[in-house]
Motif scaffolding. Sequence first.
Motif, short mmCIF file in Angstrom:
data_model
loop_
_atom_site.label_atom_id
_atom_site.label_comp_id
_atom_site.label_asym_id
_atom_site.label_seq_id
_atom_site.Cartn_x
_atom_site.Cartn_y
_atom_site.Cartn_z
N GLN A 43 0.82 -1.21 0.00
CA GLN A 43 0.00 0.00 0.00
C GLN A 43 0.86 1.26 0.00
OE1 GLN A 43 -3.21 -0.10 -0.56
NE2 GLN A 43 -3.10 -2.33 -0.55
N LYS A 46 2.13 1.76 -3.51
CA LYS A 46 1.08 2.26 -4.41
C LYS A 46 0.85 3.76 -4.22
CE LYS A 46 -1.66 -1.94 -5.02
NZ LYS A 46 -2.96 -2.57 -4.74
N LEU A 47 0.82 4.21 -2.97
CA LEU A 47 0.60 5.63 -2.69
C LEU A 47 1.76 6.50 -3.17
CD1 LEU A 47 -0.97 5.45 0.87
CD2 LEU A 47 -2.12 6.09 -1.26
N SER A 50 2.06 6.26 -7.35
CA SER A 50 0.98 6.70 -8.24
C SER A 50 1.26 8.03 -8.94
CB SER A 50 -0.36 6.74 -7.49
OG SER A 50 -0.29 7.63 -6.40
#
Length: 180
Positions: A43, A46-47, A50
Amino acid sequence: ISVILMKYVPAGIENTESSLCVMKDVLKMIADGNLFGIGAGEQVFKLAFSPYATAASLGAEHPMSFVLQLLCWSGIFGLAAFAVFLILLVKRSRGFFITAERGELRSKALAIFCGLAAALLLGNVYSIWMDIRVMYLFCVFAGLLLGHIGLAYAEDDRRMTEYLNLPSEADVKVVFYDLK
Protein backbone atom coordinates in the motif's frame (compact mmCIF):
# COMPACT_ATOMS: atom_id res chain seq x y z
CA ILE A 1 21.21 -5.54 -14.27
CA SER A 2 17.45 -5.83 -13.86
CA VAL A 3 16.77 -4.13 -17.17
CA ILE A 4 19.19 -6.44 -19.00
CA LEU A 5 17.77 -9.57 -17.36
CA MET A 6 14.18 -8.53 -18.07
CA LYS A 7 14.86 -8.73 -21.82
CA TYR A 8 15.34 -12.49 -21.49
CA VAL A 9 12.18 -13.25 -19.53
CA PRO A 10 9.72 -15.42 -21.46
CA ALA A 11 6.50 -13.65 -22.36
CA GLY A 12 4.41 -16.04 -20.27
CA ILE A 13 6.07 -15.06 -17.00
CA GLU A 14 5.49 -11.30 -17.07
CA ASN A 15 4.82 -8.63 -19.60
CA THR A 16 8.37 -7.44 -20.19
CA GLU A 17 7.48 -4.08 -21.66
CA SER A 18 5.24 -3.05 -18.77
CA SER A 19 7.84 -4.30 -16.28
CA LEU A 20 10.50 -2.14 -17.90
CA CYS A 21 8.15 0.85 -17.78
CA VAL A 22 7.51 0.25 -14.08
CA MET A 23 11.26 0.04 -13.43
CA LYS A 24 11.91 3.29 -15.32
CA ASP A 25 9.14 5.07 -13.40
CA VAL A 26 10.45 3.70 -10.08
CA LEU A 27 13.89 5.06 -10.94
CA LYS A 28 12.28 8.46 -11.65
CA MET A 29 10.56 8.30 -8.27
CA ILE A 30 13.81 7.49 -6.47
CA ALA A 31 15.76 10.16 -8.36
CA ASP A 32 13.09 12.72 -7.45
CA GLY A 33 14.19 12.72 -3.82
CA ASN A 34 13.04 9.44 -2.28
CA LEU A 35 16.62 8.43 -1.50
CA PHE A 36 15.92 7.35 2.08
CA GLY A 37 13.08 4.97 1.31
CA ILE A 38 9.33 5.09 1.53
CA GLY A 39 8.82 2.18 3.91
CA ALA A 40 7.81 -1.41 3.36
CA GLY A 41 4.51 -2.62 2.08
CA GLU A 42 2.35 -2.82 -1.00
CA GLN A 43 0.00 0.00 0.00
CA VAL A 44 2.86 2.38 0.78
CA PHE A 45 4.37 1.69 -2.63
CA LYS A 46 1.08 2.26 -4.41
CA LEU A 47 0.60 5.63 -2.69
CA ALA A 48 4.14 6.84 -3.31
CA PHE A 49 4.32 5.50 -6.88
CA SER A 50 0.98 6.70 -8.24
CA PRO A 51 2.17 10.27 -9.10
CA TYR A 52 5.09 8.85 -11.10
CA ALA A 53 3.20 6.08 -12.92
CA THR A 54 2.72 6.42 -16.65
CA ALA A 55 -0.03 4.72 -18.64
CA ALA A 56 2.12 1.61 -19.12
CA SER A 57 3.00 1.29 -15.43
CA LEU A 58 -0.30 2.35 -13.88
CA GLY A 59 -1.53 -0.07 -11.23
CA ALA A 60 1.88 -1.56 -10.42
CA GLU A 61 1.96 -3.17 -7.00
CA HIS A 62 5.74 -3.50 -6.67
CA PRO A 63 8.94 -2.26 -8.35
CA MET A 64 9.43 -5.48 -10.40
CA SER A 65 13.01 -5.91 -9.18
CA PHE A 66 14.47 -6.90 -5.85
CA VAL A 67 17.19 -4.25 -5.95
CA LEU A 68 14.65 -1.54 -6.75
CA GLN A 69 12.34 -2.90 -4.08
CA LEU A 70 15.10 -2.65 -1.46
CA LEU A 71 15.92 0.83 -2.68
CA CYS A 72 12.27 1.86 -2.44
CA TRP A 73 11.66 0.30 0.95
CA SER A 74 14.82 1.24 2.82
CA GLY A 75 16.61 3.74 0.62
CA ILE A 76 20.28 4.00 -0.12
CA PHE A 77 21.34 3.01 3.39
CA GLY A 78 19.25 -0.15 3.36
CA LEU A 79 20.53 -1.14 -0.06
CA ALA A 80 24.12 -0.42 1.03
CA ALA A 81 23.66 -2.48 4.21
CA PHE A 82 22.27 -5.39 2.22
CA ALA A 83 25.14 -5.11 -0.28
CA VAL A 84 27.68 -5.21 2.56
CA PHE A 85 25.86 -8.24 4.02
CA LEU A 86 26.03 -10.03 0.65
CA ILE A 87 29.69 -9.15 0.13
CA LEU A 88 30.62 -10.50 3.57
CA LEU A 89 28.48 -13.60 3.03
CA VAL A 90 30.14 -14.33 -0.33
CA LYS A 91 33.61 -13.63 1.09
CA ARG A 92 33.07 -15.97 4.04
CA SER A 93 31.57 -18.66 1.80
CA ARG A 94 34.33 -18.36 -0.78
CA GLY A 95 37.03 -18.72 1.87
CA PHE A 96 35.24 -21.74 3.29
CA PHE A 97 34.79 -23.45 -0.08
CA ILE A 98 38.47 -22.96 -0.93
CA THR A 99 39.92 -24.19 2.37
CA ALA A 100 37.42 -26.78 3.59
CA GLU A 101 37.83 -30.48 3.08
CA ARG A 102 35.31 -32.11 0.80
CA GLY A 103 32.65 -33.52 3.02
CA GLU A 104 29.00 -33.47 3.94
CA LEU A 105 29.06 -30.03 5.57
CA ARG A 106 30.82 -28.48 2.59
CA SER A 107 28.33 -30.03 0.17
CA LYS A 108 25.34 -28.82 2.18
CA ALA A 109 26.81 -25.32 2.49
CA LEU A 110 27.43 -25.21 -1.25
CA ALA A 111 23.85 -26.28 -1.95
CA ILE A 112 22.47 -23.57 0.36
CA PHE A 113 24.76 -20.97 -1.23
CA CYS A 114 23.58 -21.92 -4.72
CA GLY A 115 19.96 -21.66 -3.58
CA LEU A 116 20.56 -18.16 -2.17
CA ALA A 117 22.27 -17.06 -5.38
CA ALA A 118 19.41 -18.43 -7.46
CA ALA A 119 16.86 -16.59 -5.31
CA LEU A 120 18.75 -13.32 -5.74
CA LEU A 121 19.00 -13.76 -9.50
CA LEU A 122 15.37 -14.81 -9.82
CA GLY A 123 14.35 -11.80 -7.76
CA ASN A 124 15.76 -9.48 -10.40
CA VAL A 125 13.84 -11.17 -13.18
CA TYR A 126 10.60 -12.15 -11.51
CA SER A 127 8.98 -10.49 -8.50
CA ILE A 128 9.33 -13.22 -5.89
CA TRP A 129 10.40 -10.73 -3.22
CA MET A 130 7.01 -9.02 -3.23
CA ASP A 131 6.01 -11.27 -0.34
CA ILE A 132 7.98 -10.44 2.83
CA ARG A 133 8.01 -14.14 3.78
CA VAL A 134 10.53 -14.74 0.99
CA MET A 135 12.92 -12.33 2.72
CA TYR A 136 12.43 -14.21 5.99
CA LEU A 137 13.27 -17.49 4.25
CA PHE A 138 16.30 -15.87 2.63
CA CYS A 139 17.54 -14.78 6.06
CA VAL A 140 16.89 -18.25 7.51
CA PHE A 141 18.89 -19.92 4.75
CA ALA A 142 21.69 -17.36 5.05
CA GLY A 143 21.81 -18.26 8.76
CA LEU A 144 21.90 -21.97 7.91
CA LEU A 145 24.78 -21.36 5.51
CA LEU A 146 26.77 -19.46 8.12
CA GLY A 147 25.89 -22.13 10.69
CA HIS A 148 27.25 -24.89 8.45
CA ILE A 149 30.43 -22.90 7.88
CA GLY A 150 30.86 -22.29 11.61
CA LEU A 151 30.19 -25.94 12.40
CA ALA A 152 32.78 -27.08 9.86
CA TYR A 153 35.37 -24.68 11.30
CA ALA A 154 34.59 -25.89 14.84
CA GLU A 155 34.96 -29.50 13.71
CA ASP A 156 38.33 -28.69 12.13
CA ASP A 157 39.48 -27.00 15.35
CA ARG A 158 38.36 -30.00 17.40
CA ARG A 159 40.24 -32.40 15.14
CA MET A 160 43.37 -30.24 15.24
CA THR A 161 43.23 -30.03 19.05
CA GLU A 162 42.85 -33.79 19.35
CA TYR A 163 45.78 -34.30 16.99
CA LEU A 164 48.02 -31.90 18.92
CA ASN A 165 47.12 -33.50 22.26
CA LEU A 166 48.02 -37.03 21.18
CA PRO A 167 51.10 -38.28 22.96
CA SER A 168 54.00 -38.93 20.70
CA GLU A 169 56.76 -41.46 21.19
CA ALA A 170 59.24 -38.71 22.04
CA ASP A 171 56.97 -37.47 24.83
CA VAL A 172 56.70 -40.89 26.43
CA LYS A 173 60.34 -42.04 26.39
CA VAL A 174 62.49 -39.35 27.90
CA VAL A 175 65.88 -40.70 28.87
CA PHE A 176 68.40 -38.65 30.81
CA TYR A 177 72.04 -39.72 30.81
CA ASP A 178 74.41 -38.87 33.57
CA LEU A 179 77.63 -37.68 31.96
CA LYS A 180 79.79 -37.85 35.12
